[in-house]
Design a protein around this motif. Structure first.
Motif, PDB file in Angstrom:
ATOM      1  N   LYS A 132       0.850  -1.200   0.000  1.00 38.69           N
ATOM      2  CA  LYS A 132       0.000   0.000   0.000  1.00 38.69           C
ATOM      3  C   LYS A 132       0.877   1.238   0.000  1.00 38.69           C
ATOM      4  O   LYS A 132       1.920   1.274   0.655  1.00 38.69           O
ATOM      5  CB  LYS A 132      -0.890   0.039   1.236  1.00 38.69           C
ATOM      6  CG  LYS A 132      -0.103   0.133   2.520  1.00 38.69           C
ATOM      7  CD  LYS A 132      -0.806   0.843   3.638  1.00 38.69           C
ATOM      8  CE  LYS A 132      -0.907   2.343   3.567  1.00 38.69           C
ATOM      9  NZ  LYS A 132      -1.689   2.875   4.665  1.00 38.69           N
ATOM     10  N   MET A 133       0.450   2.218  -0.750  1.00 38.07           N
ATOM     11  CA  MET A 133       1.131   3.504  -0.717  1.00 38.07           C
ATOM     12  C   MET A 133       0.317   4.437   0.174  1.00 38.07           C
ATOM     13  O   MET A 133      -0.915   4.389   0.195  1.00 38.07           O
ATOM     14  CB  MET A 133       1.241   4.093  -2.125  1.00 38.07           C
ATOM     15  CG  MET A 133       2.056   3.231  -3.087  1.00 38.07           C
ATOM     16  SD  MET A 133       3.714   2.867  -2.472  1.00 38.07           S
ATOM     17  CE  MET A 133       4.439   4.517  -2.473  1.00 38.07           C
ATOM     18  N   GLU A 155     -10.857   4.834   3.772  1.00 36.59           N
ATOM     19  CA  GLU A 155     -10.598   5.796   2.698  1.00 36.59           C
ATOM     20  C   GLU A 155     -10.709   5.104   1.344  1.00 36.59           C
ATOM     21  O   GLU A 155     -10.348   3.928   1.216  1.00 36.59           O
ATOM     22  CB  GLU A 155      -9.225   6.449   2.872  1.00 36.59           C
ATOM     23  CG  GLU A 155      -8.066   5.479   2.941  1.00 36.59           C
ATOM     24  CD  GLU A 155      -6.777   6.154   3.406  1.00 36.59           C
ATOM     25  OE1 GLU A 155      -6.845   7.226   4.037  1.00 36.59           O
ATOM     26  OE2 GLU A 155      -5.707   5.592   3.118  1.00 36.59           O
ATOM     27  N   GLU A 186      -9.804   4.143  -2.451  1.00 33.84           N
ATOM     28  CA  GLU A 186      -8.520   3.966  -3.146  1.00 33.84           C
ATOM     29  C   GLU A 186      -8.751   3.316  -4.514  1.00 33.84           C
ATOM     30  O   GLU A 186      -9.832   2.823  -4.810  1.00 33.84           O
ATOM     31  CB  GLU A 186      -7.604   3.045  -2.321  1.00 33.84           C
ATOM     32  CG  GLU A 186      -7.397   3.521  -0.892  1.00 33.84           C
ATOM     33  CD  GLU A 186      -5.941   3.502  -0.455  1.00 33.84           C
ATOM     34  OE1 GLU A 186      -5.077   3.089  -1.266  1.00 33.84           O
ATOM     35  OE2 GLU A 186      -5.685   3.905   0.691  1.00 33.84           O
ATOM     36  N   GLU A 203      -9.423   1.239   1.689  1.00 33.94           N
ATOM     37  CA  GLU A 203      -8.465   0.787   2.693  1.00 33.94           C
ATOM     38  C   GLU A 203      -9.023   1.103   4.079  1.00 33.94           C
ATOM     39  O   GLU A 203      -9.585   2.189   4.297  1.00 33.94           O
ATOM     40  CB  GLU A 203      -7.097   1.461   2.545  1.00 33.94           C
ATOM     41  CG  GLU A 203      -6.123   0.860   3.579  1.00 33.94           C
ATOM     42  CD  GLU A 203      -4.719   1.440   3.583  1.00 33.94           C
ATOM     43  OE1 GLU A 203      -4.519   2.554   3.073  1.00 33.94           O
ATOM     44  OE2 GLU A 203      -3.838   0.761   4.145  1.00 33.94           O
ATOM     45  N   ILE A 246      -7.569   1.862   7.400  1.00 33.26           N
ATOM     46  CA  ILE A 246      -6.313   2.143   8.088  1.00 33.26           C
ATOM     47  C   ILE A 246      -6.586   2.144   9.588  1.00 33.26           C
ATOM     48  O   ILE A 246      -7.695   2.450  10.034  1.00 33.26           O
ATOM     49  CB  ILE A 246      -5.704   3.502   7.656  1.00 33.26           C
ATOM     50  CG1 ILE A 246      -6.719   4.629   7.752  1.00 33.26           C
ATOM     51  CG2 ILE A 246      -5.091   3.406   6.289  1.00 33.26           C
ATOM     52  CD1 ILE A 246      -6.108   5.989   7.534  1.00 33.26           C
ATOM     53  N   GLY A 276      -3.338   4.556  -2.603  1.00 30.83           N
ATOM     54  CA  GLY A 276      -3.397   5.632  -1.605  1.00 30.83           C
ATOM     55  C   GLY A 276      -4.777   6.279  -1.564  1.00 30.83           C
ATOM     56  O   GLY A 276      -5.531   6.227  -2.536  1.00 30.83           O
ATOM     57  N   GLY A 277      -5.093   6.881  -0.445  1.00 29.55           N
ATOM     58  CA  GLY A 277      -6.427   7.462  -0.239  1.00 29.55           C
ATOM     59  C   GLY A 277      -6.689   8.652  -1.158  1.00 29.55           C
ATOM     60  O   GLY A 277      -5.832   9.517  -1.307  1.00 29.55           O
TER      61      GLY A 277
HETATM   62 MG    MG Z   1      -4.502   4.392   2.281  1.00 27.67          MG
END
Ligand code: MG
Ligand code: 0L1
Length: 255
Positions: A57-58, A102, A104, A134, A136, A225-226
């Motif tokens: 994951k970024m 979030e 993605e 994601e 988190i 990424g979000g």
């Molecule tokens: Mg994320």
């Protein structure tokens, strides 16, 4: 046991048991090198328990996320088989500490990718793209950390939900999306918020994987990424993100 291995054990236990811990930086700041070494050591512990690495994951790839957390460097973490939650299913809230969600974009890797690559080379290595969310979950008290803390904590990587896979040539550069809780819109955004174009997150993923002596291998998943700020979850919530042209990804939050 080395200091780094001891910290990795604490981070891993916090994640395994869903228990909050104080930031390591309260004692001493970790360098990025130490933080990624701790992350790798804590992931080794998960692999030893039978989880498989399924991708990376970024993080902090959108301005909204950087502003939300007050940090502005790209970070990354590992995804494991134990983190995937069923699309349309019910997540177990008690396995998390204080989870947030979030929207993605996910990439499925077809050909090995690693090192410095162009966006065209990155896309050529992709099998498919999917809408995703994601989950988190920082293991630190009050979701507070510095960059070293969060990296040591696998960059808050905790859960993820994938929607349907679409062909790799599906345009995901600027798709509108709405993240709703219980039918009410909480975040409205675009996939363009991910570094201006999510493929740049895949380019970055190839680079950071190589820096750790790893590759993005066929079958790996990369979360780009979000696209918006993250939203806090609570038991009983119905969570849904609708992506322009890609459909909806949803889950419910159990106890
Ligand atoms: Mg994320
Ligand atoms: O964008 C991200 O996925 C960053 C995750 C780490 C920071 C956070 O927990 O918000």
């Amino acid at each position: 046991m080395s200091d780094l291995a001891r910290i990795a054990e604490i981070a891993d236990e916090a994640a395994r048991t869903g228990t909050a811990i104080p930031q390591f930086s309260d004692e001493a700041q970790l360098t990025m090198e130490q933080a990624y070494a701790i992350q790798a050591l804590s992931m080794q512990r998960r692999y030893a328990r039978g989880e498989r690495r399924v991708g990376i994951k970024m993080g902090f790839t959108s301005r909204a996320k950087q502003v939300q957390m007050g940090l502005d460097d790209l970070i990354w973490g590992r995804l494991t088989s134990g983190m995937q939650e069923e699309e349309g299913g019910i997540i177990n809230f008690s396995r998390y500490v204080h989870p947030r969600v979030e929207p993605e974009i996910a990439y499925l890797i077809k050909h090995e990718l690693s090192g410095n690559v162009t966006p065209i080379q990155a896309l050529a290595a992709v099998e498919a793209v999917a809408p995703a969310m994601e989950i988190i979950d920082s293991r630190y008290d009050n979701f507070k950390f510095d960059l070293g803390d969060v990296v040591a904590d696998n960059s808050s990587s905790s859960g993820f939900v994938l929607g349907n896979w679409f062909p790799k040539d599906t345009d995901v550069t600027n798709l509108g999306l709405v993240l709703s809780i219980d039918g009410r819109a909480q975040q409205i955004g675009s996939t363009a918020a991910i570094l201006g174009n999510p493929i740049r997150a895949l380019v970055a993923a190839a680079r950071v994987a190589a820096s750790a002596g790893e590759v993005l291998a066929p079958g790996d998943i990369v979360l780009a990424g979000g696209a918006t700020a993250a939203v806090a979850l609570a038991p009983g919530m119905a969570v849904e993100t609708t992506f322009e042209t890609l459909g909806t990804v949803a889950f419910n939050v159990g106890e």
